[in-house]
Design an enzyme around this catalytic site. Structure first.
Site, PDB file in Angstrom:
ATOM      1  N   VAL A  95       0.827  -1.214   0.000  1.00 35.60           N
ATOM      2  CA  VAL A  95       0.000   0.000   0.000  1.00 35.60           C
ATOM      3  C   VAL A  95       0.863   1.267   0.000  1.00 35.60           C
ATOM      4  O   VAL A  95       0.640   2.181  -0.801  1.00 35.60           O
ATOM      5  CB  VAL A  95      -0.959  -0.002   1.216  1.00 35.60           C
ATOM      6  CG1 VAL A  95      -1.607   1.350   1.417  1.00 35.60           C
ATOM      7  CG2 VAL A  95      -2.026  -1.058   1.014  1.00 35.60           C
ATOM      8  N   THR A 119      -5.257  -0.231   7.594  1.00 35.75           N
ATOM      9  CA  THR A 119      -6.580  -0.652   8.056  1.00 35.75           C
ATOM     10  C   THR A 119      -6.518  -0.855   9.567  1.00 35.75           C
ATOM     11  O   THR A 119      -5.766  -1.709  10.049  1.00 35.75           O
ATOM     12  CB  THR A 119      -6.979  -1.969   7.362  1.00 35.75           C
ATOM     13  OG1 THR A 119      -6.944  -1.751   5.945  1.00 35.75           O
ATOM     14  CG2 THR A 119      -8.361  -2.424   7.790  1.00 35.75           C
ATOM     15  N   GLU A 130      -7.650   2.582   2.569  1.00 33.89           N
ATOM     16  CA  GLU A 130      -7.275   2.315   1.188  1.00 33.89           C
ATOM     17  C   GLU A 130      -8.070   1.113   0.667  1.00 33.89           C
ATOM     18  O   GLU A 130      -8.215   0.122   1.353  1.00 33.89           O
ATOM     19  CB  GLU A 130      -5.765   2.026   1.123  1.00 33.89           C
ATOM     20  CG  GLU A 130      -5.252   1.756  -0.267  1.00 33.89           C
ATOM     21  CD  GLU A 130      -5.684   2.843  -1.255  1.00 33.89           C
ATOM     22  OE1 GLU A 130      -5.408   4.022  -1.027  1.00 33.89           O
ATOM     23  OE2 GLU A 130      -6.337   2.487  -2.257  1.00 33.89           O
ATOM     24  N   PHE A 162     -17.257 -10.574  -7.783  1.00 34.80           N
ATOM     25  CA  PHE A 162     -16.969 -11.293  -6.538  1.00 34.80           C
ATOM     26  C   PHE A 162     -17.881 -12.494  -6.320  1.00 34.80           C
ATOM     27  O   PHE A 162     -18.070 -12.945  -5.200  1.00 34.80           O
ATOM     28  CB  PHE A 162     -17.007 -10.351  -5.334  1.00 34.80           C
ATOM     29  CG  PHE A 162     -15.646  -9.848  -4.990  1.00 34.80           C
ATOM     30  CD1 PHE A 162     -15.005  -8.933  -5.797  1.00 34.80           C
ATOM     31  CD2 PHE A 162     -14.966 -10.323  -3.886  1.00 34.80           C
ATOM     32  CE1 PHE A 162     -13.726  -8.503  -5.527  1.00 34.80           C
ATOM     33  CE2 PHE A 162     -13.690  -9.888  -3.594  1.00 34.80           C
ATOM     34  CZ  PHE A 162     -13.067  -8.973  -4.412  1.00 34.80           C
ATOM     35  N   CYS A 189      -5.512  -9.225   3.596  1.00 32.10           N
ATOM     36  CA  CYS A 189      -6.571  -8.357   4.117  1.00 32.10           C
ATOM     37  C   CYS A 189      -7.805  -9.099   4.618  1.00 32.10           C
ATOM     38  O   CYS A 189      -8.117  -9.045   5.809  1.00 32.10           O
ATOM     39  CB  CYS A 189      -6.977  -7.336   3.057  1.00 32.10           C
ATOM     40  SG  CYS A 189      -5.674  -6.137   2.746  1.00 32.10           S
TER      41      CYS A 189
HETATM   42  P1  NAD Z   1       3.170  -4.674   3.996  1.00 29.78           P
HETATM   43  O1  NAD Z   1       3.475  -5.700   5.028  1.00 29.78           O
HETATM   44  O2  NAD Z   1       3.370  -4.992   2.558  1.00 29.78           O
HETATM   45  O3  NAD Z   1       4.005  -3.341   4.301  1.00 29.78           O
HETATM   46  C1  NAD Z   1       4.096  -2.766   5.550  1.00 29.78           C
HETATM   47  C2  NAD Z   1       5.456  -2.076   5.636  1.00 29.78           C
HETATM   48  O4  NAD Z   1       5.521  -1.306   6.831  1.00 29.78           O
HETATM   49  C3  NAD Z   1       6.635  -3.037   5.689  1.00 29.78           C
HETATM   50  O5  NAD Z   1       7.532  -2.752   4.636  1.00 29.78           O
HETATM   51  C4  NAD Z   1       7.279  -2.765   7.051  1.00 29.78           C
HETATM   52  O6  NAD Z   1       8.682  -2.923   7.057  1.00 29.78           O
HETATM   53  C5  NAD Z   1       6.851  -1.334   7.293  1.00 29.78           C
HETATM   54  N1  NAD Z   1       6.914  -0.898   8.686  1.00 29.78           N
HETATM   55  C6  NAD Z   1       6.501  -1.549   9.802  1.00 29.78           C
HETATM   56  N2  NAD Z   1       6.709  -0.806  10.878  1.00 29.78           N
HETATM   57  C7  NAD Z   1       7.254   0.357  10.451  1.00 29.78           C
HETATM   58  C8  NAD Z   1       7.675   1.544  11.105  1.00 29.78           C
HETATM   59  N3  NAD Z   1       7.573   1.697  12.431  1.00 29.78           N
HETATM   60  N4  NAD Z   1       8.186   2.543  10.365  1.00 29.78           N
HETATM   61  C9  NAD Z   1       8.304   2.404   9.019  1.00 29.78           C
HETATM   62  N5  NAD Z   1       7.914   1.313   8.351  1.00 29.78           N
HETATM   63  C10 NAD Z   1       7.394   0.301   9.057  1.00 29.78           C
HETATM   64  O7  NAD Z   1       1.677  -4.233   4.270  1.00 29.78           O
HETATM   65  P2  NAD Z   1       0.567  -3.765   3.188  1.00 29.78           P
HETATM   66  O8  NAD Z   1       0.007  -4.957   2.500  1.00 29.78           O
HETATM   67  O9  NAD Z   1       1.100  -2.646   2.406  1.00 29.78           O
HETATM   68  O10 NAD Z   1      -0.566  -3.229   4.167  1.00 29.78           O
HETATM   69  C11 NAD Z   1      -0.397  -2.031   4.916  1.00 29.78           C
HETATM   70  C12 NAD Z   1      -1.743  -1.656   5.525  1.00 29.78           C
HETATM   71  O11 NAD Z   1      -2.677  -1.375   4.469  1.00 29.78           O
HETATM   72  C13 NAD Z   1      -2.385  -2.763   6.363  1.00 29.78           C
HETATM   73  O12 NAD Z   1      -3.092  -2.171   7.415  1.00 29.78           O
HETATM   74  C14 NAD Z   1      -3.348  -3.414   5.389  1.00 29.78           C
HETATM   75  O13 NAD Z   1      -4.425  -4.036   6.051  1.00 29.78           O
HETATM   76  C15 NAD Z   1      -3.833  -2.217   4.592  1.00 29.78           C
HETATM   77  N6  NAD Z   1      -4.297  -2.523   3.249  1.00 29.78           N
HETATM   78  C16 NAD Z   1      -3.632  -3.425   2.481  1.00 29.78           C
HETATM   79  C17 NAD Z   1      -4.069  -3.676   1.173  1.00 29.78           C
HETATM   80  C18 NAD Z   1      -3.351  -4.671   0.307  1.00 29.78           C
HETATM   81  O14 NAD Z   1      -3.914  -5.046  -0.739  1.00 29.78           O
HETATM   82  N7  NAD Z   1      -2.159  -5.132   0.658  1.00 29.78           N
HETATM   83  C19 NAD Z   1      -5.190  -3.000   0.658  1.00 29.78           C
HETATM   84  C20 NAD Z   1      -5.835  -2.057   1.464  1.00 29.78           C
HETATM   85  C21 NAD Z   1      -5.382  -1.826   2.768  1.00 29.78           C
END
Ligand code: NAD
Length: 440
Positions: free
Chosen positions: A11, A126, A154, A255, A266
């Protein structure tokens, strides 16, 4: 605008890159130094169609930078997005430790400028309802009283993330002051030129909107899977039924594809999180609980079909799996149904030859030498007793069935995505199992 995005995962990286692409000055920050090094070297730590070109272009034009350093990234930013992970904790609740750690570091890096006028911390991760308030309290406790905290969930889909971000169905923001919404409206303006709505609401409603959206989508999947399983017992074909209901505008087609259960980073954890919220506030969420349970069973369905076909005698057999990522066009294997299948089959003593266009490396990191990794789909099926298809990559839709029959020891296919027509497969000499396509 000067923007910092904290958390450079699926994200955060898409968010930061798309904001840079609309002319903003963006810094993406992560605590994972290896990830930042890779991005600095012009490579992506994830596979997402179209993203690499966008990252490279915006870096070249000086609008996108990467760092691990909070004191470099936070003080100059007007908008600070938090996009860190919120994984499931052992009791089902979303684990907010990364959100709070990031907030603490934001506050620490603003120590020299405690009033920080006009800065907004925007929570894109989220997070459970109430997190916006908790983060605002945390900031105030750390001496940052003037930073606004907004919620901006998002809705992008992995595999189409750039497109979704640049052309969102809607943008949801939760704010306590209308002025903050106006800053975000300006930021999102370039992505809403087709008049798609920019919805302003309370932070609590914004937080809840994300969970309600994912719960609704997961409900559709578990619903159609439940119907498919009944079809199988009754001798009906879910594909015909799906078309029969999808033309009803109140229902639609999206879906409503039966399959091996939903996975990904998610839906599973967000459903557990909403259930945990319900439990905490004594609201029994019957539908959501059932959706989660149906999905857990569905993820075990392919393994059950395979065991039944081989009458529980799988020792010494070899099975191929096509598709390991939780969905096509991503390399993300978090909670992927293919992993549930792999775990179940490994217990039976079967040998597994696996193929995925993008996720092989991630699966290799998890399973090491327990599996045989195949770069090509046809390579995976050489000499196998059966093939299971778990992820519907485009390239699996029209294979050369003659070649497949020649390569496979036995022409048996367990199609977890209903890619093929049962009658045609029978004519071609395959023993074919779909999901919900007539009596099993
Ligand atoms: P991800 O695991 O791919 O990325 C998270 C990143 O955050 C990692 O690179 C990690 O190293 C970094 N991180 C953790 N702690 C940190 C800190 N203190 N400072 C800086 N960086 C830090 O996660 P994602 O899939 O991108 O999801 C992120 C959020 O978005 C979650 O809450 C998820 O539920 C939500 N979300 C994800 C999606 C999806 O399709 N992946 C869609 C919508 C919402």
């Amino acid at each position: 605008m000067r923007i910092t995005v904290i958390g450079t995962g699926y994200v955060g990286l898409v968010t930061g890159t798309c904001f840079a692409d609309s002319g903003n000055d963006v810094i993406c920050l992560d605590i994972d130094a290896a990830k930042i090094e890779m991005l600095e070297a012009g490579r992506l730590p994830i596979y997402e169609p179209g993203l690499l070109e966008l990252v490279q272009r915006n870096r070249r034009e000086g609008r996108l930078r990467f760092t691990t350093n909070y004191s470099e990234a936070v003080p100059p930013a007007q908008l600070i997005f938090i996009a860190v992970g919120t994984p499931q904790s052992s009791n089902g609740e979303a684990d907010l430790k990364y959100v709070f750690q990031a907030t603490e570091k934001v506050a620490a890096s603003l120590k020299g400028a405690p009033s920080a006028p006009n800065k907004v911390l925007v929570i894109k991760s989220t997070v459970p309802v109430g997190t916006n308030r908790a983060v605002a309290d945390q900031l105030a406790g750390l001496g940052c009283k003037t930073i606004d905290v907004a919620s901006n969930p998002e809705f992008l889909k992995e595999g189409a993330a750039v497109d979704d971000f640049q052309k969102p169905d809607r943008v949801v923001v939760g704010v306590r002051r209308p002025e903050v919404a106006e800053v975000l409206r300006e930021l999102y303006g370039p992505f809403l030129r087709n008049e798609n709505p920019f919805l302003v609401m309370s932070p609590e409603s914004a937080e809840m909107t994300k969970y309600a959206a994912n719960a609704m989508l997961a409900t559709k999947i578990s619903f159609i899977n439940e119907m498919a399983n009944l079809c199988e017992k009754l001798g009906a074909d879910i594909n015909e039924v799906r078309r029969g209901i999808g033309h009803d505008e109140r229902i639609g087609f999206k879906f409503l594809f039966p399959g091996p259960g939903y996975g990904g980073s998610c839906f599973p954890k967000d459903l557990r999180s909403i259930l945990a919220m319900g439990k905490k506030f004594a609201a029994d969420l019957h539908v959501v609980r059932a959706v989660d349970q149906v999905n857990e069973n569905q993820k075990r369905l392919l393994a059950a079909k395979i065991r039944k076909h081989f009458q529980d005698d799988l020792a010494g057999k070899t099975i191929a799996i096509w598709g390991l990522a939780f969905k096509p066009r991503t390399d993300d294997i978090r909670e992927a149904p293919a992993l549930t299948l792999i775990d179940a089959l490994l217990q039976t003593g079967v040998k597994l030859r696996v193929h995925d266009p993008e996720a092989l490396q991630r699966v290799r990191e998890q399973y090491g030498d327990k599996l045989t990794y195949c770069d090509r789909p046809y390579g995976a099926i050489e000499g196998v007793d059966a093939l299971a298809i778990v992820t519907e990559w485009q390239e699996f839709r029209h294979p050369d069935f003659e070649v497949m029959r020649r390569l496979m020891k036995a022409p048996v296919i367990f199609d977890g995505r209903n890619l093929y027509e049962p009658k045609q497969m029978e004519t071609l000499g395959f023993t074919y199992y779909g999901i919900g396509r007539g009596r099993a």
